[in-house]
Motif scaffolding. Sequence first.
Motif, PDB file in Angstrom:
ATOM      1  N   ARG A 172       0.686 119.590 -30.907  1.00 13.52           N
ATOM      2  CA  ARG A 172      -0.262 119.878 -29.826  1.00 13.52           C
ATOM      3  C   ARG A 172      -1.696 119.691 -30.303  1.00 13.52           C
ATOM      4  NH1 ARG A 172       1.484 122.506 -25.316  1.00 13.52           N
ATOM      5  NH2 ARG A 172       3.489 123.566 -25.322  1.00 13.52           N
ATOM      6  N   GLU A 173      -1.981 120.179 -31.521  1.00 14.60           N
ATOM      7  CA  GLU A 173      -3.354 120.065 -32.044  1.00 14.60           C
ATOM      8  C   GLU A 173      -3.776 118.608 -32.225  1.00 14.60           C
ATOM      9  OE1 GLU A 173      -3.301 124.265 -34.522  1.00 14.60           O
ATOM     10  OE2 GLU A 173      -3.188 122.379 -35.607  1.00 14.60           O
ATOM     11  N   GLN A 174      -2.802 117.757 -32.501  1.00 15.41           N
ATOM     12  CA  GLN A 174      -3.110 116.334 -32.730  1.00 15.41           C
ATOM     13  C   GLN A 174      -3.347 115.575 -31.427  1.00 15.41           C
ATOM     14  OE1 GLN A 174      -3.500 114.761 -35.730  1.00 15.41           O
ATOM     15  NE2 GLN A 174      -3.383 116.847 -36.509  1.00 15.41           N
ATOM     16  N   THR A 175      -2.758 116.064 -30.328  1.00 15.09           N
ATOM     17  CA  THR A 175      -2.670 115.239 -29.117  1.00 15.09           C
ATOM     18  C   THR A 175      -4.042 114.836 -28.575  1.00 15.09           C
ATOM     19  OG1 THR A 175      -0.553 116.210 -28.571  1.00 15.09           O
ATOM     20  CG2 THR A 175      -1.747 115.148 -26.768  1.00 15.09           C
ATOM     21  N   THR A 176      -4.906 115.826 -28.275  1.00 14.20           N
ATOM     22  CA  THR A 176      -6.190 115.470 -27.656  1.00 14.20           C
ATOM     23  C   THR A 176      -7.055 114.620 -28.588  1.00 14.20           C
ATOM     24  OG1 THR A 176      -6.075 117.520 -26.427  1.00 14.20           O
ATOM     25  CG2 THR A 176      -8.156 116.368 -26.346  1.00 14.20           C
ATOM     26  N   PRO A 177      -7.227 114.994 -29.866  1.00 12.52           N
ATOM     27  CA  PRO A 177      -8.063 114.141 -30.721  1.00 12.52           C
ATOM     28  C   PRO A 177      -7.542 112.705 -30.819  1.00 12.52           C
ATOM     29  CG  PRO A 177      -7.616 116.238 -31.810  1.00 12.52           C
ATOM     30  CD  PRO A 177      -6.798 116.221 -30.560  1.00 12.52           C
ATOM     31  N   ARG A 178      -6.218 112.542 -30.881  1.00  8.89           N
ATOM     32  CA  ARG A 178      -5.661 111.179 -30.982  1.00  8.89           C
ATOM     33  C   ARG A 178      -5.890 110.411 -29.690  1.00  8.89           C
ATOM     34  NH1 ARG A 178      -4.119 110.268 -36.447  1.00  8.89           N
ATOM     35  NH2 ARG A 178      -3.902 112.396 -37.204  1.00  8.89           N
ATOM     36  N   ALA A 179      -5.727 111.107 -28.552  1.00 13.11           N
ATOM     37  CA  ALA A 179      -5.925 110.430 -27.257  1.00 13.11           C
ATOM     38  C   ALA A 179      -7.403 110.072 -27.074  1.00 13.11           C
ATOM     39  CB  ALA A 179      -5.434 111.330 -26.127  1.00 13.11           C
ATOM     40  N   VAL A 180      -8.299 110.993 -27.460  1.00  5.26           N
ATOM     41  CA  VAL A 180      -9.742 110.711 -27.340  1.00  5.26           C
ATOM     42  C   VAL A 180     -10.107 109.524 -28.233  1.00  5.26           C
ATOM     43  CG1 VAL A 180     -12.039 111.606 -27.914  1.00  5.26           C
ATOM     44  CG2 VAL A 180     -10.448 113.022 -26.604  1.00  5.26           C
ATOM     45  N   ALA A 181      -9.564 109.508 -29.458  1.00  8.41           N
ATOM     46  CA  ALA A 181      -9.880 108.397 -30.376  1.00  8.41           C
ATOM     47  C   ALA A 181      -9.348 107.085 -29.805  1.00  8.41           C
ATOM     48  CB  ALA A 181      -9.274 108.677 -31.755  1.00  8.41           C
ATOM     49  N   ALA A 182      -8.167 107.123 -29.180  1.00  6.97           N
ATOM     50  CA  ALA A 182      -7.599 105.905 -28.580  1.00  6.97           C
ATOM     51  C   ALA A 182      -8.498 105.427 -27.446  1.00  6.97           C
ATOM     52  CB  ALA A 182      -6.180 106.181 -28.072  1.00  6.97           C
ATOM     53  N   TYR A 183      -9.029 106.384 -26.666  1.00  6.14           N
ATOM     54  CA  TYR A 183      -9.957 106.027 -25.579  1.00  6.14           C
ATOM     55  C   TYR A 183     -11.219 105.388 -26.166  1.00  6.14           C
ATOM     56  CZ  TYR A 183     -13.304 106.547 -21.798  1.00  6.14           C
ATOM     57  OH  TYR A 183     -14.255 106.302 -20.849  1.00  6.14           O
ATOM     58  N   GLU A 184     -11.769 106.018 -27.188  1.00 11.43           N
ATOM     59  CA  GLU A 184     -13.030 105.519 -27.766  1.00 11.43           C
ATOM     60  C   GLU A 184     -12.867 104.118 -28.331  1.00 11.43           C
ATOM     61  OE1 GLU A 184     -15.920 106.582 -27.442  1.00 11.43           O
ATOM     62  OE2 GLU A 184     -15.605 108.612 -26.695  1.00 11.43           O
ATOM     63  N   ARG A 185     -11.718 103.829 -28.918  1.00  7.07           N
ATOM     64  CA  ARG A 185     -11.522 102.486 -29.489  1.00  7.07           C
ATOM     65  C   ARG A 185     -11.474 101.413 -28.406  1.00  7.07           C
ATOM     66  NH1 ARG A 185      -7.943 105.286 -32.922  1.00  7.07           N
ATOM     67  NH2 ARG A 185      -6.189 104.614 -31.663  1.00  7.07           N
ATOM     68  N   ARG A 186     -11.134 101.807 -27.155  1.00  9.36           N
ATOM     69  CA  ARG A 186     -11.081 100.820 -26.066  1.00  9.36           C
ATOM     70  C   ARG A 186     -12.050 101.193 -24.952  1.00  9.36           C
ATOM     71  NH1 ARG A 186      -6.097  98.335 -23.888  1.00  9.36           N
ATOM     72  NH2 ARG A 186      -7.662  96.726 -23.648  1.00  9.36           N
ATOM     73  N   ARG A 187     -13.102 101.908 -25.337  1.00  5.12           N
ATOM     74  CA  ARG A 187     -14.026 102.436 -24.330  1.00  5.12           C
ATOM     75  C   ARG A 187     -14.541 101.353 -23.370  1.00  5.12           C
ATOM     76  NH1 ARG A 187     -18.510 106.084 -23.528  1.00  5.12           N
ATOM     77  NH2 ARG A 187     -18.050 107.427 -25.255  1.00  5.12           N
ATOM     78  N   ASP A 188     -14.880 100.161 -23.915  1.00  2.00           N
ATOM     79  CA  ASP A 188     -15.473  99.126 -23.057  1.00  2.00           C
ATOM     80  C   ASP A 188     -14.564  98.779 -21.884  1.00  2.00           C
ATOM     81  OD1 ASP A 188     -17.599  99.145 -24.676  1.00  2.00           O
ATOM     82  OD2 ASP A 188     -17.169  97.245 -25.698  1.00  2.00           O
TER      83      ASP A 188
END
Length: 354
Positions: free
Chosen positions: A81-97
């Motif tokens: 659970r602790e990993q989920t949001t940071p990993r999802a946010v990082a995935a979003y940031e890598r494809r932010r454009d």
Amino acid sequence: MSAPTLERVDLDQRGRAELGFLRSLRGGLAPLKARTLGLLEREGAFEAPFTTIEDLRGRTDPVLAGDAGTRFGAAVLRWAREQTTPRAVAAYERRRDELEPLAVPAGLERFQDRLGPRKPPAYWTYEFHTTTGGWDGHPQMGFVHHELVYRHLLMAAYGPGIFNQRQSVAEAAPRESYTSICDLGCGTGQYTVKLAETYPQARITGVDLSRSELLYALRRGEERGLAWQMVRAAAEDTGLPGGSFDLVTSFILLHEVPPAVTRRILAEAYRLLEPGGDVHFSDVTPYARRTPQQAWADDWDAEQGNEPWWRTAATLDLAALATEAGFEDVQQRGLGPGEYPWVLTARKPLKENS
Ligand SMILES: C[S@@+](CC[C@H](N)C(=O)[O-])C[C@H]1O[C@@H](n2cnc3c(N)ncnc32)[C@H](O)[C@@H]1O
């Protein structure tokens, strides 16, 4: 690679792999949970009926205290659970454009911020479901949750059926049609969409404290050509005009607030409704309606999942609070398997009781 669309938000390979790993890890914990339940059965923890949840936990917790398998399962679940949001946010940031144009609404004319510079209530800033940073921990957290966490992790694990309950709650409201609906704690508009589909003629207002979720709800409304209004405010103090709705409703809001706030939300729903209007709130099933096994599992999962108000929501006398708020014809029932979701429906009297 095809361009991302709302129907299919692509992640980079790392994002897919990380969320896929977390999904598999959580799925792989099911046998451990079944083993824990089996242990409690064998030790007789569920044999007698329970009077209170504290009574039941007083029987289960000593059995589990020395059980390494249960402790291991709980630790792994917490880590996942602790990993989920940071990993999802990082995935979003890598494809932010590519993703940002899908996440933000074209305009803000249907958005009102009634909270303004005031701070949201402290109970709301808690990291529910171990969501790092809380509901607004990232400017596009609504999109990140809805499209990345729900779609890639929860729906992939449990199937789209977990979101169909919203349809049955919308359809269970007392009238065939409404003209003006308020959805309290609307989040990214998952239940609001079902309301719009069920009552297409109604003017719909969503209320939530989360700016990022409301922004994504607006975006989703635009996609569907829905003219709903999204208001940032506390459900217990919306600032919206009194007597302006014929249905005030919510889907799984109440287990996220302390009982004193539930009382205030009922009073606010009463104020918002026109005379004769309906309140229709769905939330968690009372423990008293559950088997000992189910009640233990609900309480245990809530504890592991950072749900500080689940237990009070599952033990509160909601019907009494609705009556105290002035409602009449107060009814409660469970709509699906295990009586979930649990629905409270009541009406504001045509004439105010003096
Ligand atoms: C579990 S989510 C449910 C969202 C939505 N109803 C749905 O069907 O997906 C609970 C929502 O309630 C909101 N919330 C919690 N306390 C609130 C309050 N006092 N006033 C307004 N919104 C609140 C949270 O920000 C979150 O969006």
